[in-house]
Design a protein around this motif. Structure first.
Motif, PDB file in Angstrom:
ATOM      1  N   ALA A 162       0.851  -1.188   0.000  1.00  0.00           N
ATOM      2  CA  ALA A 162       0.000   0.000   0.000  1.00  0.00           C
ATOM      3  C   ALA A 162       0.883   1.234   0.000  1.00  0.00           C
ATOM      4  O   ALA A 162       2.035   1.195   0.459  1.00  0.00           O
ATOM      5  N   ALA A 163       0.341   2.328  -0.512  1.00  0.00           N
ATOM      6  CA  ALA A 163       1.088   3.579  -0.452  1.00  0.00           C
ATOM      7  C   ALA A 163       1.282   3.992   1.009  1.00  0.00           C
ATOM      8  O   ALA A 163       2.385   4.347   1.432  1.00  0.00           O
ATOM      9  N   LEU A 164       0.208   3.934   1.796  1.00  0.00           N
ATOM     10  CA  LEU A 164       0.261   4.182   3.239  1.00  0.00           C
ATOM     11  C   LEU A 164      -0.371   2.977   3.908  1.00  0.00           C
ATOM     12  O   LEU A 164      -1.593   2.802   3.888  1.00  0.00           O
ATOM     13  N   ALA A 165       0.457   2.107   4.474  1.00  0.00           N
ATOM     14  CA  ALA A 165      -0.006   0.824   5.006  1.00  0.00           C
ATOM     15  C   ALA A 165      -0.203   0.870   6.510  1.00  0.00           C
ATOM     16  O   ALA A 165       0.669   1.335   7.252  1.00  0.00           O
ATOM     17  N   LYS A 166      -1.364   0.392   6.941  1.00  0.00           N
ATOM     18  CA  LYS A 166      -1.653   0.213   8.368  1.00  0.00           C
ATOM     19  C   LYS A 166      -2.370  -1.124   8.514  1.00  0.00           C
ATOM     20  O   LYS A 166      -3.551  -1.258   8.197  1.00  0.00           O
ATOM     21  N   ASN A 167      -1.675  -2.123   8.986  1.00  0.00           N
ATOM     22  CA  ASN A 167      -2.216  -3.471   9.129  1.00  0.00           C
ATOM     23  C   ASN A 167      -2.664  -3.745  10.554  1.00  0.00           C
ATOM     24  O   ASN A 167      -2.032  -3.302  11.519  1.00  0.00           O
ATOM     25  N   GLY A 168      -3.762  -4.493  10.700  1.00  0.00           N
ATOM     26  CA  GLY A 168      -4.213  -4.929  12.019  1.00  0.00           C
ATOM     27  C   GLY A 168      -5.319  -4.068  12.601  1.00  0.00           C
ATOM     28  O   GLY A 168      -5.496  -2.910  12.230  1.00  0.00           O
ATOM     29  N   MET A 169      -6.059  -4.658  13.549  1.00  0.00           N
ATOM     30  CA  MET A 169      -7.191  -3.985  14.187  1.00  0.00           C
ATOM     31  C   MET A 169      -6.759  -3.288  15.469  1.00  0.00           C
ATOM     32  O   MET A 169      -7.473  -3.303  16.479  1.00  0.00           O
ATOM     33  N   ASP A 170      -5.610  -2.667  15.453  1.00  0.00           N
ATOM     34  CA  ASP A 170      -5.121  -1.901  16.600  1.00  0.00           C
ATOM     35  C   ASP A 170      -4.335  -0.709  16.077  1.00  0.00           C
ATOM     36  O   ASP A 170      -4.186  -0.511  14.877  1.00  0.00           O
ATOM     37  N   GLY A 171      -3.828   0.118  16.997  1.00  0.00           N
ATOM     38  CA  GLY A 171      -3.097   1.304  16.590  1.00  0.00           C
ATOM     39  C   GLY A 171      -4.038   2.369  16.057  1.00  0.00           C
ATOM     40  O   GLY A 171      -5.255   2.179  15.950  1.00  0.00           O
ATOM     41  N   SER A 172      -3.485   3.527  15.718  1.00  0.00           N
ATOM     42  CA  SER A 172      -4.291   4.630  15.191  1.00  0.00           C
ATOM     43  C   SER A 172      -3.461   5.464  14.228  1.00  0.00           C
ATOM     44  O   SER A 172      -2.235   5.510  14.318  1.00  0.00           O
ATOM     45  N   LEU A 173      -4.166   6.122  13.304  1.00  0.00           N
ATOM     46  CA  LEU A 173      -3.505   6.953  12.302  1.00  0.00           C
ATOM     47  C   LEU A 173      -4.333   8.210  12.077  1.00  0.00           C
ATOM     48  O   LEU A 173      -5.547   8.134  11.847  1.00  0.00           O
ATOM     49  N   ILE A 174      -3.692   9.365  12.157  1.00  0.00           N
ATOM     50  CA  ILE A 174      -4.336  10.649  11.888  1.00  0.00           C
ATOM     51  C   ILE A 174      -3.599  11.323  10.740  1.00  0.00           C
ATOM     52  O   ILE A 174      -2.365  11.391  10.732  1.00  0.00           O
ATOM     53  N   LEU A 175      -4.358  11.835   9.765  1.00  0.00           N
ATOM     54  CA  LEU A 175      -3.810  12.652   8.697  1.00  0.00           C
ATOM     55  C   LEU A 175      -4.360  14.058   8.844  1.00  0.00           C
ATOM     56  O   LEU A 175      -5.560  14.250   9.056  1.00  0.00           O
ATOM     57  N   GLN A 176      -3.485  15.064   8.703  1.00  0.00           N
ATOM     58  CA  GLN A 176      -3.927  16.447   8.857  1.00  0.00           C
ATOM     59  C   GLN A 176      -2.999  17.386   8.103  1.00  0.00           C
ATOM     60  O   GLN A 176      -1.892  17.015   7.724  1.00  0.00           O
ATOM     61  N   CYS A 177      -3.474  18.622   7.882  1.00  0.00           N
ATOM     62  CA  CYS A 177      -2.603  19.663   7.350  1.00  0.00           C
ATOM     63  C   CYS A 177      -2.013  20.430   8.533  1.00  0.00           C
ATOM     64  O   CYS A 177      -2.394  20.217   9.685  1.00  0.00           O
ATOM     65  N   GLU A 178      -1.101  21.335   8.271  1.00  0.00           N
ATOM     66  CA  GLU A 178      -0.428  22.045   9.353  1.00  0.00           C
ATOM     67  C   GLU A 178      -1.324  23.068  10.045  1.00  0.00           C
ATOM     68  O   GLU A 178      -0.979  23.590  11.106  1.00  0.00           O
ATOM     69  N   TYR A 179      -2.497  23.347   9.459  1.00  0.00           N
ATOM     70  CA  TYR A 179      -3.409  24.333  10.042  1.00  0.00           C
ATOM     71  C   TYR A 179      -4.619  23.679  10.711  1.00  0.00           C
ATOM     72  O   TYR A 179      -5.563  24.350  11.099  1.00  0.00           O
ATOM     73  N   ALA A 180      -4.606  22.357  10.845  1.00  0.00           N
ATOM     74  CA  ALA A 180      -5.777  21.631  11.327  1.00  0.00           C
ATOM     75  C   ALA A 180      -6.203  22.042  12.735  1.00  0.00           C
ATOM     76  O   ALA A 180      -7.387  21.937  13.083  1.00  0.00           O
ATOM     77  N   CYS A 181      -5.265  22.515  13.529  1.00  0.00           N
ATOM     78  CA  CYS A 181      -5.591  22.876  14.915  1.00  0.00           C
ATOM     79  C   CYS A 181      -6.173  24.286  15.033  1.00  0.00           C
ATOM     80  O   CYS A 181      -6.594  24.691  16.128  1.00  0.00           O
ATOM     81  N   GLN A 182      -6.194  25.027  13.948  1.00  0.00           N
ATOM     82  CA  GLN A 182      -6.768  26.373  13.984  1.00  0.00           C
ATOM     83  C   GLN A 182      -8.288  26.292  13.922  1.00  0.00           C
ATOM     84  O   GLN A 182      -8.856  25.649  13.041  1.00  0.00           O
ATOM     85  N   GLU A 183      -8.940  26.941  14.871  1.00  0.00           N
ATOM     86  CA  GLU A 183     -10.395  26.886  14.951  1.00  0.00           C
ATOM     87  C   GLU A 183     -11.022  27.482  13.682  1.00  0.00           C
ATOM     88  O   GLU A 183     -10.652  28.560  13.230  1.00  0.00           O
ATOM     89  N   GLY A 184     -11.971  26.763  13.124  1.00  0.00           N
ATOM     90  CA  GLY A 184     -12.683  27.230  11.945  1.00  0.00           C
ATOM     91  C   GLY A 184     -11.935  27.086  10.639  1.00  0.00           C
ATOM     92  O   GLY A 184     -12.422  27.546   9.598  1.00  0.00           O
ATOM     93  N   HIS A 185     -10.769  26.453  10.663  1.00  0.00           N
ATOM     94  CA  HIS A 185      -9.980  26.334   9.438  1.00  0.00           C
ATOM     95  C   HIS A 185     -10.674  25.434   8.413  1.00  0.00           C
ATOM     96  O   HIS A 185     -11.191  24.364   8.753  1.00  0.00           O
ATOM     97  N   GLN A 186     -10.666  25.844   7.166  1.00  0.00           N
ATOM     98  CA  GLN A 186     -11.148  25.040   6.050  1.00  0.00           C
ATOM     99  C   GLN A 186     -10.025  24.913   5.026  1.00  0.00           C
ATOM    100  O   GLN A 186      -9.448  25.920   4.600  1.00  0.00           O
ATOM    101  N   CYS A 187      -9.721  23.713   4.652  1.00  0.00           N
ATOM    102  CA  CYS A 187      -8.578  23.469   3.773  1.00  0.00           C
ATOM    103  C   CYS A 187      -8.796  24.027   2.365  1.00  0.00           C
ATOM    104  O   CYS A 187      -9.907  23.992   1.827  1.00  0.00           O
ATOM    105  N   ASP A 188      -7.727  24.557   1.800  1.00  0.00           N
ATOM    106  CA  ASP A 188      -7.734  25.040   0.422  1.00  0.00           C
ATOM    107  C   ASP A 188      -6.434  24.585  -0.244  1.00  0.00           C
ATOM    108  O   ASP A 188      -5.728  23.712   0.282  1.00  0.00           O
ATOM    109  N   ASP A 189      -6.101  25.197  -1.368  1.00  0.00           N
ATOM    110  CA  ASP A 189      -4.907  24.773  -2.111  1.00  0.00           C
ATOM    111  C   ASP A 189      -3.603  25.035  -1.373  1.00  0.00           C
ATOM    112  O   ASP A 189      -2.556  24.492  -1.748  1.00  0.00           O
ATOM    113  N   ASP A 190      -3.639  25.876  -0.342  1.00  0.00           N
ATOM    114  CA  ASP A 190      -2.428  26.161   0.428  1.00  0.00           C
ATOM    115  C   ASP A 190      -2.124  25.067   1.444  1.00  0.00           C
ATOM    116  O   ASP A 190      -1.037  25.052   2.029  1.00  0.00           O
TER     117      ASP A 190
END
Length: 338
Positions: free
Chosen positions: A220-248
């Motif tokens: 897989a391009a991004l592989a996560k095997n098994g029914m345990d562990g956790s994975l979060i994907l985010q941009c660098e602005y995800a923690c900013q309140e009200g942020h909506q992702c755009d091309d930046d």
């Protein structure tokens, strides 16, 4: 008598000269065998103030991979189900497979970002992040402890990959990283049985080229095997309140390019192993994602026929709270699910 003495000296000098020539030729030949050309490196990213953590080395492209020995006396546990041969950069996986860590030392001093993340370059070698820290990716030697601030990864490669070991909790920033897997690396980035947060910067392109229509083969391009562990994907602005992702915002283009090659999810190679099958606990908090699996594989989800082999292994707990996601299905493979 003088003439004989002069002839004798000339013989000695000529013989010594030949020995020096032969010795020099031997050194040149050895150098040609051991030297490996490096991949093209992308320009260094603008990441603000940095501080040096690694000394400059004159032999900047010397491989540190070595041959493993046979004796268990030479082994030391380094966490994450891995062991390392003492005084080498060769690892023994949990399945007792010898895994050499091919690594080229960075020609520039490696640094930390202003946030304190260790900088790694996947174009310089495989990156392995264990409970005792990171190895490869240009480091002159393995870390002694895991960096609590995480790791900042750059580079382009079709020879190396990134693996986070079992039980590790860490944060990774990928900045314009391009990885193409092959039959050896199988997957581009592996985070199985770990708790990993990935922050995307720039445009990241990961393509899985390992898979087959016969048997059980597929990464897989991004592989996560098994029914345990956790994975979060985010941009660098995800923690900013009200942020909506755009091309930046950071982008990840993850694709399975052949049959049974996944984009984001578990792998076909492990579908028959209960402890390795299934895909769960995945959250998208931000970023621009474009994903599509190969034939028979979901863009985001478990590998083909996962639940048919293991009733308790399937796709579970996928949450989307931000970002722009384009998940494309293929023949017998949904965009999200599996």
């Amino acid at each position: 008598m003088k003439r004989k003495f002069l002839v004798f000296l000339l013989v000695i000098v000529f013989g010594t000269g030949q020995a020096m020539v032969f010795a020099e030729a031997g050194v040149q030949e050895a150098a040609e065998v051991e030297t490996e050309p490096t991949e093209d490196r992308k320009p260094e990213a603008d990441i603000g103030n940095t501080e040096e953590t690694e000394p400059t080395t004159e032999e900047s492209e010397t491989e540190t991979s070595t041959q493993a020995g046979d004796s268990s006396k030479d082994m030391e546990k380094i966490g994450g189900g891995l062991s390392r041969f003492k005084n080498t950069e060769t690892f023994l996986g949990a399945d007792e497979t010898i895994v050499p860590l091919v690594n080229k030392v960075s020609e520039k001093p490696l640094k930390k970002t202003k946030e304190g993340q260790t900088m790694l370059d996947v174009s310089l070698g495989n990156i392995r992040i264990n409970q005792t820290g990171a190895s490869g990716g240009g480091l002159s030697e393995a870390e002694k402890e895991l960096n609590p601030n995480g790791y900042y990864i750059t580079g382009k490669t079709n020879n190396y990959n990134v693996i986070v070991a079992r039980g590790v909790k860490t944060e990774l920033t990928f900045d314009s990283v391009e990885i193409e897997s092959n039959a050896t690396t199988q997957s581009c980035v592996v985070v199985s049985h770990a708790d990993v947060t990935i922050t995307l910067k720039g445009i990241n392109k990961w393509g899985c080229n390992f898979g087959s229509s016969s048997g059980y083969s597929g990464g897989a391009a991004l592989a996560k095997n098994g029914m345990d562990g956790s994975l979060i994907l985010q941009c660098e602005y995800a923690c900013q309140e009200g942020h909506q992702c755009d091309d930046d915002c950071g982008t990840l283009i993850a694709k399975g390019n052949v049959v049974h090659a996944g984009a984001i999810g578990s792998t076909m190679t492990n579908v028959q192993q209960l402890s390795e099958a299934g895909f769960c606990n995945f959250r998208i908090r931000g970023g621009n994602l474009e994903v599509s699996g190969g034939t028979h594989v979901a863009g985001i989800g478990a590998a083909c026929n996962t639940q048919a082999h293991n009733a308790s292994a399937y796709t579970k707990n996928i949450y989307i709270s931000g970002g722009n996601i384009k998940a494309t299905g293929t023949d017998s493979g949904p965009g999200i699910g599996g």
